[in-house]
Design a protein around this motif. Structure first.
Motif, PDB file in Angstrom:
ATOM      1  N   VAL A 292      36.188  41.861  55.648  1.00 20.69           N
ATOM      2  CA  VAL A 292      37.437  42.886  56.095  1.00 20.69           C
ATOM      3  C   VAL A 292      38.372  42.144  55.387  1.00 20.69           C
ATOM      4  O   VAL A 292      39.359  42.593  54.296  1.00 20.69           O
ATOM      5  N   SER A 293      38.616  40.592  54.595  1.00 21.79           N
ATOM      6  CA  SER A 293      39.990  39.628  54.378  1.00 21.79           C
ATOM      7  C   SER A 293      39.699  40.385  52.621  1.00 21.79           C
ATOM      8  O   SER A 293      40.405  40.287  51.670  1.00 21.79           O
ATOM      9  N   LEU A 294      38.630  40.489  52.019  1.00 21.30           N
ATOM     10  CA  LEU A 294      38.490  40.913  50.780  1.00 21.30           C
ATOM     11  C   LEU A 294      38.471  42.679  50.346  1.00 21.30           C
ATOM     12  O   LEU A 294      39.503  41.859  49.681  1.00 21.30           O
ATOM     13  N   LEU A 295      38.120  42.914  50.984  1.00 20.26           N
ATOM     14  CA  LEU A 295      38.361  45.076  51.258  1.00 20.26           C
ATOM     15  C   LEU A 295      39.176  44.917  51.862  1.00 20.26           C
ATOM     16  O   LEU A 295      39.601  46.157  50.283  1.00 20.26           O
ATOM     17  N   GLY A 296      40.052  44.826  52.510  1.00 17.86           N
ATOM     18  CA  GLY A 296      41.485  45.279  52.627  1.00 17.86           C
ATOM     19  C   GLY A 296      42.395  45.083  51.870  1.00 17.86           C
ATOM     20  O   GLY A 296      42.728  44.271  50.714  1.00 17.86           O
ATOM     21  N   SER A 297      43.243  46.633  51.538  1.00 16.76           N
ATOM     22  CA  SER A 297      44.014  46.882  50.359  1.00 16.76           C
ATOM     23  C   SER A 297      43.608  46.964  49.063  1.00 16.76           C
ATOM     24  O   SER A 297      44.157  46.697  48.280  1.00 16.76           O
ATOM     25  N   ALA A 298      42.023  46.915  48.805  1.00 12.80           N
ATOM     26  CA  ALA A 298      41.229  47.216  47.800  1.00 12.80           C
ATOM     27  C   ALA A 298      42.207  45.419  47.401  1.00 12.80           C
ATOM     28  O   ALA A 298      42.054  45.730  45.775  1.00 12.80           O
ATOM     29  N   GLY A 299      41.828  44.912  48.301  1.00 10.35           N
ATOM     30  CA  GLY A 299      42.258  43.605  47.548  1.00 10.35           C
ATOM     31  C   GLY A 299      43.492  42.913  46.719  1.00 10.35           C
ATOM     32  O   GLY A 299      43.768  41.872  45.625  1.00 10.35           O
ATOM     33  N   GLN A 300      44.296  43.751  47.095  1.00  8.44           N
ATOM     34  CA  GLN A 300      45.605  43.565  46.322  1.00  8.44           C
ATOM     35  C   GLN A 300      47.000  42.874  46.766  1.00  8.44           C
ATOM     36  O   GLN A 300      48.129  43.717  47.208  1.00  8.44           O
ATOM     37  N   LEU A 301      46.678  41.813  47.201  1.00  2.61           N
ATOM     38  CA  LEU A 301      47.201  40.908  48.048  1.00  2.61           C
ATOM     39  C   LEU A 301      47.162  39.699  47.283  1.00  2.61           C
ATOM     40  O   LEU A 301      46.029  39.381  47.067  1.00  2.61           O
ATOM     41  N   CYS A 302      48.540  38.839  47.333  1.00  6.16           N
ATOM     42  CA  CYS A 302      48.174  37.593  47.017  1.00  6.16           C
ATOM     43  C   CYS A 302      47.674  36.102  47.024  1.00  6.16           C
ATOM     44  O   CYS A 302      47.803  35.302  46.908  1.00  6.16           O
ATOM     45  N   THR A 303      46.951  36.627  48.680  1.00  5.79           N
ATOM     46  CA  THR A 303      46.521  36.216  49.661  1.00  5.79           C
ATOM     47  C   THR A 303      44.821  36.402  49.093  1.00  5.79           C
ATOM     48  O   THR A 303      44.338  35.863  50.548  1.00  5.79           O
ATOM     49  N   ASN A 304      44.402  36.955  48.777  1.00  4.28           N
ATOM     50  CA  ASN A 304      43.343  37.608  49.015  1.00  4.28           C
ATOM     51  C   ASN A 304      42.601  36.561  48.817  1.00  4.28           C
ATOM     52  O   ASN A 304      42.580  35.527  47.795  1.00  4.28           O
ATOM     53  N   PRO A 305      41.473  36.702  49.169  1.00  8.19           N
ATOM     54  CA  PRO A 305      40.640  34.871  49.132  1.00  8.19           C
ATOM     55  C   PRO A 305      39.590  35.415  48.032  1.00  8.19           C
ATOM     56  O   PRO A 305      37.994  35.728  48.039  1.00  8.19           O
TER      57      PRO A 305
END
Length: 522
Positions: A292-305
């Motif tokens: 869920v953390s990896l795939l959310g928002s197409a991974g476009q988060l600066c905190t993506n794992p």
């Protein structure tokens, strides 16, 4: 509220004269009207000149006046209604629930900083009373407060068109500090930016502030940003974006006759440590939560794992198997811009071309111009330690690299090899994993801004205790944060007043303490 495609400079709408550009719908590739022309050097100068003029009065507004201003901005953004959300959907490809949640975050952080302003603790008023009879030498009356640096240049980010953009955390904290702002809108969402800019400008007028407290400039070229940072009236910079962009602004600011601070949040892979006890006890739930953390928002988060570190063996094999199935089933998702999508694909290709990396899974793909195909790969700790720069580089999007360790000694070796990060996460079981966690935390303290236990880094709470920062290249200055109330400190500096008559002291330091501040007095 009509979008004018103008530069919002003080209370004026001024047409640009630079290169023409339009927003692009990333889901379709179609250009969105209207067309802008970028701001030119004269318009940069006008905006900064107005900000400099506004600084004299704005920095000495009462705490209540300034707090009310921030709350008025928040309400003006809400008053834009669905028009703001619909435009943001077109310009970013983000789903409505995400954007509505981001609008709430934007409004709430403005209100949070209104509370901070009213509290007045950020002034950090300190008083050492005179000791005329002290031997061998008397002590003068010494009083210190913090004042704003001056006009701040703020750059809207691509991945948070509301919460890290025109009225985002940088703007809220700068205005809370008493600093006028000149904002460069992100060229990917100029319409969204202008709507929010119009809301801020209406709040400036409603609160009867100098028009130069806020200006919004738009343009597609890096020259506009460099011109803004190079203007002598700008005293600090807030930036969220790529490492390349942040470093360029840092260099520009350092080369000025009078250098200024750049607070840039740039890149991070946010390593996640799966300690052996936790991985054995919670394999399935860890795989679900990580996916869920990896795939959310197409991974476009600066905190993506972007990194997962675990001990090789059957437990890790089960984790990989479960995550692989989720990544294979992941549908293609729309990224924010075609340019971000191209950079993501280039980053994945570079990672998979590394001789020490094996591909585990890729999600589905489609023909849309800005699609994201999720990616999962694996390497060894030995390979990572041999090339930490190559294998530790951020891939901005839904991509993660799993690192197999032959023993737990490699956990600490990898922590030592990491470059600066925004976050690091440790999944542990109390008891079996305590010693390893205790060995990792002191190392990670020197590498990251936020250490998590038994969670995932996506999702950054806006509150007093949050730190969204870290050593370079996560940010340009590890001593501060771009999220949370401590962000106000970026735009302040201390001034000491020695033996100044009470009537001439700033209100915060006067004997009567008319603002009822909590002050350190000795």
């Amino acid at each position: 509220m009509p979008i004018t495609a103008m530069q919002l400079i003080g209370k004026q709408n001024i047409p640009g004269s630079g290169k023409a550009f339009q927003a692009v719908n990333p889901a379709t590739g179609q250009s969105l009207p209207p067309a802008w022309k970028g701001a030119d050097a004269s318009q940069v100068n006008l905006a900064v000149t107005l900000a400099t003029q506004a600084f004299t009065s704005y920095r000495e507004t009462t705490l209540e006046h300034r707090a009310t201003f921030l709350e008025t901005i928040a309400q003006a953004i809400l008053d834009l209604g669905d028009e703001l959300i619909e435009r943001a959907i077109l310009e970013t490809g983000l789903p409505r629930p995400r954007l509505e949640g981001e609008r709430s975050r934007t409004v709430n952080q403005l209100r949070l900083f209104a509370r901070v302003v009213r509290d007045g603790d950020w002034i950090d008023a300190r008083i050492d009373h005179a000791l005329p009879e002290r031997k061998p030498a008397p002590r003068s009356d010494l009083r210190t407060r913090h004042i704003p640096l001056g006009p701040v240049a703020i750059f809207g980010s691509s991945n948070f068109p509301l919460a890290f953009s025109v009225a985002g955390g940088d703007t809220a904290s700068a205005l809370a500090a008493g600093a006028p702002v000149v904002i460069k809108a992100h060229p990917a969402h100029p319409g969204t930016s202008e709507l929010v800019g119009q809301a801020i400008r209406s709040a400036v007028q409603q609160c009867q502030l100098h028009e130069g407290v806020f200006s919004l400039l738009a343009g597609p070229d890096v020259e506009l940003g460099l011109s803004l940072v190079g203007h002598p009236g700008i005293q600090a910079v807030g930036f969220t974006g790529s490492r390349q962009g942040g470093i360029a602004l840092m260099h520009a600011a350092a080369q000025r006759p009078v250098p200024i601070p750049v607070y840039a949040e740039m890149s991070s892979t946010n390593p996640v440590y799966l300690l052996p006890g936790a991985l054995a006890a919670r394999t399935t739930s860890l795989a679900d939560q990580f996916s869920v953390s990896l795939l959310g928002s197409a991974g476009q988060l600066c905190t993506n794992p972007g990194l997962v570190i675990a001990l090789d063996g059957p437990d890790l094999d089960r984790f990989i198997s479960q995550v692989t199935s989720k990544v294979l089933a992941a549908p293609a998702t729309t990224m924010l811009t075609p340019g971000i999508a191209r950079a993501y694909r280039t980053g994945v290709e570079r990672l998979l071309a590394h001789p020490a990396v094996d591909s585990l899974a890729q999600g589905t793909s489609d023909e849309t111009p800005a699609h994201c195909q999720a990616n999962l790969a694996v390497t060894t700790a030995q390979a990572f330690l041999a090339d930490p720069e190559g294998l530790g580089a951020e891939v901005f999007g839904a991509s993660s690299l799993i690192v197999r360790c032959v023993d737990t000694a490699e956990f600490t070796a990898l922590a030592q090899a990491l470059e600066g990060q925004l976050t690091a996460t440790i999944h542990l079981e109390s008891g079996p994993d305590d010693a390893l966690a205790a060995a990792l935390i002191p190392i990670l303290e020197l590498k990251v801004g936020r250490i998590l236990a038994n969670g995932f880094p996506t999702g950054v709470e806006v509150c007093d205790a949050m730190v969204h920062g870290g050593p370079f290249p996560a940010t340009s200055d590890s001593r501060t944060t771009s999220v949370g109330t401590l962000a106000i400190r970026r735009f302040l500096r201390p001034v000491c007043y020695q033996d100044i008559p009470d009537a001439l002291l700033p209100v915060a330091l006067q004997a009567a303490n008319p603002w009822h501040l909590t002050r350190s007095e000795r």
